[in-house]
Scaffold this active site. Structure first.
Site, short mmCIF file in Angstrom:
data_model
loop_
_atom_site.label_atom_id
_atom_site.label_comp_id
_atom_site.label_asym_id
_atom_site.label_seq_id
_atom_site.Cartn_x
_atom_site.Cartn_y
_atom_site.Cartn_z
N PHE A 333 -37.57 32.72 -13.76
CA PHE A 333 -38.37 33.45 -12.78
C PHE A 333 -39.11 34.62 -13.45
O PHE A 333 -38.53 35.33 -14.27
CB PHE A 333 -37.48 34.05 -11.68
CG PHE A 333 -36.74 33.05 -10.86
CD1 PHE A 333 -37.32 32.48 -9.73
CD2 PHE A 333 -35.44 32.70 -11.18
CE1 PHE A 333 -36.62 31.58 -8.95
CE2 PHE A 333 -34.73 31.80 -10.41
CZ PHE A 333 -35.32 31.22 -9.29
N ASP A 334 -40.36 34.80 -13.06
CA ASP A 334 -41.00 36.07 -13.32
C ASP A 334 -40.37 37.08 -12.35
O ASP A 334 -39.85 36.69 -11.30
CB ASP A 334 -42.51 35.95 -13.05
CG ASP A 334 -43.22 37.28 -13.16
OD1 ASP A 334 -43.00 37.99 -14.14
OD2 ASP A 334 -43.98 37.60 -12.23
N LYS A 335 -40.39 38.35 -12.70
CA LYS A 335 -39.76 39.35 -11.83
C LYS A 335 -40.72 39.85 -10.75
O LYS A 335 -40.54 39.57 -9.57
CB LYS A 335 -39.24 40.54 -12.64
CG LYS A 335 -38.55 41.60 -11.79
CD LYS A 335 -38.13 42.80 -12.60
CE LYS A 335 -39.33 43.66 -13.00
NZ LYS A 335 -39.95 44.36 -11.83
N THR A 336 -41.76 40.53 -11.18
CA THR A 336 -42.66 41.19 -10.24
C THR A 336 -43.50 40.18 -9.47
O THR A 336 -44.20 39.36 -10.06
CB THR A 336 -43.58 42.17 -10.97
OG1 THR A 336 -42.78 43.06 -11.75
CG2 THR A 336 -44.42 42.97 -9.99
N VAL A 532 -41.12 29.81 -12.51
CA VAL A 532 -41.62 30.24 -11.21
C VAL A 532 -42.31 31.58 -11.39
O VAL A 532 -41.68 32.56 -11.80
CB VAL A 532 -40.49 30.37 -10.17
CG1 VAL A 532 -41.06 30.66 -8.79
CG2 VAL A 532 -39.64 29.10 -10.14
#
Length: 640
Positions: A333-336, A532
């Site tokens: 996953f990307d965070k922001t 994602v």
């Protein structure tokens, strides 16, 4: 019929002729059945001059579509199932088995009709999307409102959308407020409150309140139009297993023709057996060997699954991605903007001096009200949520890279980093522990004070989405071995988000190319890895992953173009739904292939001792085809 499906997929799955084909096939089946019934009745009366023509008419009408396709296939030297069926019917006539030939033609026409009906059912979910966009919009003109076809509306035109009506075009609200049902785009049925400046999309429903919308996209460029186009393309793309089935059928058919020739010729020539029984068995083998069920087994499953996903706000760009997503081992996953909302919110207000929490927040918000910085907006919003009437500070000054200052009720208030206050000579030793704790929690801290004292600490963080923790838990229950965060943020923030969301591991302070390198290593170690992201700044990572999944695709052209799968809302649990759908699709395709081969082998074996008649062979083939088709259509009901 399977050949027809194949041709239809090349033309585009929403071929406008599909409904007409079904009607034609239904009429052919009815007429063929009528001639066949009349023939049998005439035969019981011994009326040769009636039943022989009726049997022939039943064959011609019922087998017309098949004969036509066989003719074109032979010209291309493509000896497919249509050729097999045509040879079988002509052979039945040659040996005087008119009844058998007529029954085979009728049953084959019924098979074609049933398959057209089931494929049309799979397409209806996409047609519902197409029908959701109005064909006419009410355009505001200087002399009044005029109804105009949507394909004549240009960008910049103002359309009026009344309560209960559908929005005809993508645009921006310039007047009015209302709740908008965006389920056609996002899959979510809960209406979204919108007002001036907010975007609306074609096909969504205005619940209450009249709106004036400035059109931003032509009818062919609307978000709904792009969704429909992507689903059409996806349904036309072959999955790997489907490509294998097509190759298998292409090799299989000539082998069957050769085997039927051997069965027909060798026993009479080598052993002196009678010709007619062995010709009949050869013809029966041709009929029963048609791989209709095998060829239809995969496309019907893929079409059903992709249509179902689109209905739930998930765009899957092809069967290959549907297969891949069902085999994932790791999800990164990307965070922001993915695990988090991408918007900072105030999480802590800690008074340090004599001021209360509300007083600290009031003074900070009064200064920050003049700033456009995201953190400043978060502070102002937090104050308003606490019922504080925020007034703008006087003599506002932005301190580049450090913070801001202004006068609140005659008192000079500073907002900024520890560095700003240290430069002013303010003692910050008493708040070091609080700052360290907040930073370890992944929060950004700003100090509020005067030129001599610290009044308080405000902590700001990017809030985790409501669906993040639930999605990560569900992913593990679906057999995902590892979940990972890939972010350009600092390690403390990544660690905090990882802990709060339940993600297994994290990689922080990554540039876009660093994310690609991490993904390549994960793919070598685990095999299948999904990324994602938000579909904009994560484009290289989305492309490098086995499957790229873009979040928040609503109105985001880059997300629609870059990712393999697009989630049309911000619900991460849709990733779990997609993985589950991919697994179910693979399982049903395997079931269909196994069923097809089982019925085919059993029927072929029954041909050699002469147990299988021509019409029983087509019944067996039709039954297997219908069974795998209905089994594949179960994917239309796969729940989110």
């Amino acid at each position: 019929m399977a050949q027809q499906i194949k041709e239809c997929r090349v033309e585009g799955i929403t071929c406008p002729d599909c409904a007409a084909r079904f009607e034609d096939e239904l009429l052919r089946a009815l007429f063929s059945a009528g001639f066949l019934l009349l023939a049998f009745l005439a035969k019981t009366k011994g009326l040769t001059f009636i039943y022989i023509p009726c049997f022939i008419f039943a064959m011609i009408v019922g087998g017309f579509g098949n004969f036509k396709k066989a003719y074109h296939s032979i010209k291309r030297l493509d000896f497919n199932m249509n050729v097999l069926m045509s040879v079988a019917v002509i052979g039945a006539v040659a040996i005087g088995e008119l009844e058998e030939g007529a029954v085979v033609s009728l049953l084959y026409s019924i098979s074609e009709m049933l398959e057209s009906w089931t494929m049309e059912s799979a397409r209806r979910s996409l047609q519902k999307l197409i029908d959701m966009a109005p064909k006419i919009a009410r355009v505001k003109k200087p002399w009044g409102e005029v109804e105009v076809p949507v394909d004549e509306i240009n960008t910049g035109d103002i359309i009026v959308v009344r309560p209960g009506e559908k929005v005809a075009m993508d645009g921006v609200i310039i007047k009015g407020e209302s709740a908008i049902n965006e389920s056609t785009i996002t899959g979510e049925s809960i209406p979204v409150e919108k007002g001036p400046g907010d975007e609306v999309y074609a096909g969504t429903i205005n619940i209450h309140g009249s709106l004036e919308v400035k059109v931003t996209k032509l009818v062919q460029d609307t978000t709904l139009a792009k969704i429909i186009h992507l689903v059409e393309e996806a349904q036309a793309k072959r999955a790997p297993v489907q490509a294998f089935v097509d190759r298998f059928a292409a090799v299989y058919t000539p082998i069957v023709l050769g085997l039927a020739g051997i069965i027909t010729l060798f026993p009479p020539l080598l052993f002196g057996f009678e010709w007619q029984p062995w010709i009949y068995r050869g013809l029966t083998l041709l009929v029963v060997s048609c791989p209709c069920a095998l060829v239809i087994s995969t496309p019907i499953s893929i079409v059903s699954a992709i249509s179902n996903a689109a209905r739930h706000g998930v765009l899957i760009k092809g069967g290959v991605y549907l297969e891949e997503v069902g085999e994932l081992k790791v999800v990164a996953f990307d965070k922001t903007g993915t695990l988090t909302r991408g918007e900072p919110v105030v999480t802590d207000v800690i008074p340090v001096g004599a001021d209360s929490e509300k007083e600290v927040l009031y003074k900070a918000a009064s200064v920050e009200k003049m700033s456009e910085h995201p953190v400043a907006r978060a502070v102002v919003e937090a104050a308003q949520n606490h019922g504080i009437n925020v007034t703008s500070a006087e003599s506002f000054t932005a301190l580049a890279g450090k913070g801001a200052m202004g006068s609140v009720k005659g008192e000079v208030i500073l907002i900024g980093s520890v560095k700003l206050f240290e430069e002013k000579g303010v003692d910050t030793s008493g708040i070091i522990q609080d700052l360290k704790r907040l930073q370890e929690e992944g929060k950004t801290t700003i100090l509020v004070g005067t030129e001599t004292d610290i009044l308080g600490i405000i902590a700001v963080a990017d809030e985790i989405r409501d669906s993040s923790k639930k999605a990560v838990t569900l992913l593990k229950s679906e057999g995902i071995e590892k979940t990972i965060i890939l972010t350009g943020d600092n390690k403390a923030t990544a660690r905090a988000i990882s802990r709060r969301s339940g993600v297994d591991d994290y990689f922080a302070e990554l540039l876009p190319q660093d994310k690609v390198n991490v993904l390549e290593k994960l793919i070598k170690e685990y095999g299948k890895v999904a990324m994602v992201g938000d579909g904009i700044n994560d484009a290289p990572a989305l492309a490098a992953a086995t499957v790229g999944i873009a979040m928040g695709g609503t109105g985001t052209d880059v997300a629609l173009e870059t990712a393999d799968i697009v989630l049309m809302n911000d619900d991460l649990t849709k990733v779990v739904f997609t993985i589950r759908l991919g697994k179910n699709t693979k399982r049903i395709i395997r079931q269909n292939i196994a069923l097809s081969l089982f019925f085919k082998i059993a029927a072929v074996l029954a041909t050699f001792p002469g147990w299988l008649t021509l019409w029983l062979a087509i019944v067996a083939d039709m039954g297997a085809t219908l069974l795998v088709t209905l089994n594949g259509m179960r994917l239309l009901k796969n729940r989110a």
